[in-house]
Design a protein around this motif. Sequence first.
Motif, PDB file in Angstrom:
ATOM      1  N   GLN A  77       0.835  -1.209   0.000  1.00 41.37           N
ATOM      2  CA  GLN A  77       0.000   0.000   0.000  1.00 41.37           C
ATOM      3  C   GLN A  77       0.869   1.258   0.000  1.00 41.37           C
ATOM      4  O   GLN A  77       2.070   1.175   0.164  1.00 41.37           O
ATOM      5  CB  GLN A  77      -0.935  -0.013   1.218  1.00 41.37           C
ATOM      6  N   THR A  78       0.217   2.407  -0.194  1.00 39.66           N
ATOM      7  CA  THR A  78       0.973   3.657  -0.277  1.00 39.66           C
ATOM      8  C   THR A  78       0.331   4.767   0.545  1.00 39.66           C
ATOM      9  O   THR A  78      -0.874   4.756   0.788  1.00 39.66           O
ATOM     10  CB  THR A  78       1.055   4.165  -1.743  1.00 39.66           C
ATOM     11  N   GLY A 104      -9.938   3.410   4.055  1.00 42.68           N
ATOM     12  CA  GLY A 104      -8.523   3.221   3.736  1.00 42.68           C
ATOM     13  C   GLY A 104      -7.639   4.043   4.665  1.00 42.68           C
ATOM     14  O   GLY A 104      -7.080   5.061   4.267  1.00 42.68           O
ATOM     15  N   GLY A 106      -4.743   3.287   5.954  1.00 40.57           N
ATOM     16  CA  GLY A 106      -3.347   3.220   5.502  1.00 40.57           C
ATOM     17  C   GLY A 106      -2.385   3.628   6.600  1.00 40.57           C
ATOM     18  O   GLY A 106      -2.404   3.079   7.701  1.00 40.57           O
ATOM     19  N   SER A 107      -1.563   4.625   6.336  1.00 41.56           N
ATOM     20  CA  SER A 107      -0.566   5.095   7.314  1.00 41.56           C
ATOM     21  C   SER A 107      -1.201   5.918   8.429  1.00 41.56           C
ATOM     22  O   SER A 107      -0.594   6.140   9.471  1.00 41.56           O
ATOM     23  CB  SER A 107       0.453   5.981   6.597  1.00 41.56           C
ATOM     24  N   GLU A 125     -10.077   0.362   7.788  1.00 38.49           N
ATOM     25  CA  GLU A 125      -8.930  -0.182   7.045  1.00 38.49           C
ATOM     26  C   GLU A 125      -9.082  -1.700   6.964  1.00 38.49           C
ATOM     27  O   GLU A 125      -9.362  -2.355   7.965  1.00 38.49           O
ATOM     28  CB  GLU A 125      -7.616   0.206   7.742  1.00 38.49           C
ATOM     29  N   LEU A 126      -8.841  -2.235   5.776  1.00 38.54           N
ATOM     30  CA  LEU A 126      -8.987  -3.680   5.555  1.00 38.54           C
ATOM     31  C   LEU A 126      -7.829  -4.479   6.163  1.00 38.54           C
ATOM     32  O   LEU A 126      -8.021  -5.578   6.684  1.00 38.54           O
ATOM     33  CB  LEU A 126      -9.071  -3.926   4.039  1.00 38.54           C
ATOM     34  N   ASP A 152     -13.752  -4.475   5.730  1.00 44.76           N
ATOM     35  CA  ASP A 152     -14.004  -4.010   4.358  1.00 44.76           C
ATOM     36  C   ASP A 152     -14.918  -2.780   4.410  1.00 44.76           C
ATOM     37  O   ASP A 152     -16.054  -2.870   4.869  1.00 44.76           O
ATOM     38  CB  ASP A 152     -14.662  -5.163   3.587  1.00 44.76           C
ATOM     39  N   GLY A 153     -14.396  -1.657   3.927  1.00 49.03           N
ATOM     40  CA  GLY A 153     -15.168  -0.418   3.988  1.00 49.03           C
ATOM     41  C   GLY A 153     -15.973  -0.133   2.737  1.00 49.03           C
ATOM     42  O   GLY A 153     -16.579   0.935   2.620  1.00 49.03           O
ATOM     43  N   THR A 154     -16.018  -1.103   1.790  1.00 51.97           N
ATOM     44  CA  THR A 154     -16.737  -0.880   0.529  1.00 51.97           C
ATOM     45  C   THR A 154     -18.178  -0.436   0.774  1.00 51.97           C
ATOM     46  O   THR A 154     -18.722   0.374   0.034  1.00 51.97           O
ATOM     47  CB  THR A 154     -16.751  -2.174  -0.319  1.00 51.97           C
ATOM     48  N   THR A 169      -9.891   6.410  -0.066  1.00 51.28           N
ATOM     49  CA  THR A 169      -8.509   6.567  -0.553  1.00 51.28           C
ATOM     50  C   THR A 169      -7.999   5.315  -1.269  1.00 51.28           C
ATOM     51  O   THR A 169      -6.807   5.080  -1.359  1.00 51.28           O
ATOM     52  CB  THR A 169      -7.548   6.990   0.586  1.00 51.28           C
ATOM     53  N   VAL A 224     -10.297  -3.086  -2.318  1.00 46.31           N
ATOM     54  CA  VAL A 224     -10.479  -4.538  -2.354  1.00 46.31           C
ATOM     55  C   VAL A 224     -11.828  -4.875  -1.738  1.00 46.31           C
ATOM     56  O   VAL A 224     -12.102  -4.496  -0.595  1.00 46.31           O
ATOM     57  CB  VAL A 224      -9.340  -5.235  -1.563  1.00 46.31           C
TER      58      VAL A 224
HETATM   59  N1  SAH Z   1      -5.100   7.440   3.251  1.00 46.51           N
HETATM   60  C1  SAH Z   1      -3.960   6.559   3.270  1.00 46.51           C
HETATM   61  C2  SAH Z   1      -3.739   5.956   1.904  1.00 46.51           C
HETATM   62  C3  SAH Z   1      -3.712   4.496   2.020  1.00 46.51           C
HETATM   63  S1  SAH Z   1      -3.711   3.593   0.500  1.00 46.51           S
HETATM   64  C4  SAH Z   1      -2.735   7.272   3.765  1.00 46.51           C
HETATM   65  O1  SAH Z   1      -2.731   8.499   3.883  1.00 46.51           O
HETATM   66  O2  SAH Z   1      -1.749   6.616   4.094  1.00 46.51           O
HETATM   67  C5  SAH Z   1      -5.330   2.879   0.532  1.00 46.51           C
HETATM   68  C6  SAH Z   1      -5.661   2.013   1.724  1.00 46.51           C
HETATM   69  O3  SAH Z   1      -6.945   1.448   1.496  1.00 46.51           O
HETATM   70  C7  SAH Z   1      -4.721   0.847   1.948  1.00 46.51           C
HETATM   71  O4  SAH Z   1      -4.221   0.897   3.250  1.00 46.51           O
HETATM   72  C8  SAH Z   1      -5.610  -0.398   1.737  1.00 46.51           C
HETATM   73  O5  SAH Z   1      -5.269  -1.478   2.574  1.00 46.51           O
HETATM   74  C9  SAH Z   1      -6.978   0.158   2.072  1.00 46.51           C
HETATM   75  N2  SAH Z   1      -8.103  -0.588   1.502  1.00 46.51           N
HETATM   76  C10 SAH Z   1      -8.195  -1.215   0.295  1.00 46.51           C
HETATM   77  N3  SAH Z   1      -9.419  -1.771   0.147  1.00 46.51           N
HETATM   78  C11 SAH Z   1     -10.114  -1.474   1.277  1.00 46.51           C
HETATM   79  C12 SAH Z   1     -11.428  -1.772   1.729  1.00 46.51           C
HETATM   80  N4  SAH Z   1     -12.302  -2.480   1.000  1.00 46.51           N
HETATM   81  N5  SAH Z   1     -11.819  -1.333   2.944  1.00 46.51           N
HETATM   82  C13 SAH Z   1     -10.972  -0.607   3.743  1.00 46.51           C
HETATM   83  N6  SAH Z   1      -9.700  -0.303   3.358  1.00 46.51           N
HETATM   84  C14 SAH Z   1      -9.279  -0.727   2.149  1.00 46.51           C
END
Ligand code: SAH
Length: 227
Positions: A77-78, A104, A106-107, A125-126, A152-154, A169, A224
């Motif tokens: 991830q980024t 998402g 992430g960080s 966050e997944l 899963d946040g979908t 994100t 995802v």
């Molecule tokens: N906003 C973050 C960017 C993270 S990249 C930052 O500033 O660091 C996107 C993130 O979305 C990843 O950590 C990934 O694991 C998460 N992600 C992907 N699919 C997801 C889902 N269905 N539900 C929740 N998070 C998800």
Amino acid sequence: MGLICQSLLSFAFCEPTLKKNFEKERERMISSQLVARGIKDVKVLGAMKKIHRHVFVPENMLSHAYSDEPLPIGEGQTISQPYIVAYMTEVLALLGEDRVLEIGTGSGYQTAILAEIAKQVFTVELVGALSHRAQETLKKLKYTNIIYKIGDGTFGWDKRAPFDAIMVTAAPDKIPHSLEEQLKIGGRMIIPVGSAFQELVLVTRGKKKFKRKKLLPVRFVPLVTTH
Ligand code: SAH
């Protein structure tokens, strides 16, 4: 750079603490990457100045912490490019009393920027390892207005809905309608949409319908979906 000395009598035991503040790099990021490209919201610029991006990046990426690019944060991830973080926050037009859903974590960098401006941030966050790391970083920074969920946040966060604003994100192929449904009337959602080609879309919920406006081409990791 600070120094830790084990003995006041000798410099021989002094070691750099590596607590570099990156003040100049942050200032340069604000002026050349954000203000120069049109970011104007003083709340957003204030948050981008206050939050230390370098505490959210892996140690081997420290010297790139304020570069004009996304950076790897592990687990494939980024962390988003600073301009995109500022742009996505600005278009949500937060006023300070908002309840915001972030998909998402992430960080946790974007989460911190939102938490500086909004009243409450609900972040999903997944990947458990990423959420735990972000929670650790954000707890050290003493945020008390962030609520975390691993999953899963979908389909959003039904129990906590409705939201004044939603920020996604990671990119789905198409906008999940369940996320739109969790917006209040007048609420805004910013979301990257697409696969090979992606665009940021701003969704605004009106009384009777949703308005969707394409803003700019972007490149995000995929959202995802597990079910
Ligand atoms: N906003 C973050 C960017 C993270 S990249 C930052 O500033 O660091 C996107 C993130 O979305 C990843 O950590 C990934 O694991 C998460 N992600 C992907 N699919 C997801 C889902 N269905 N539900 C929740 N998070 C998800």
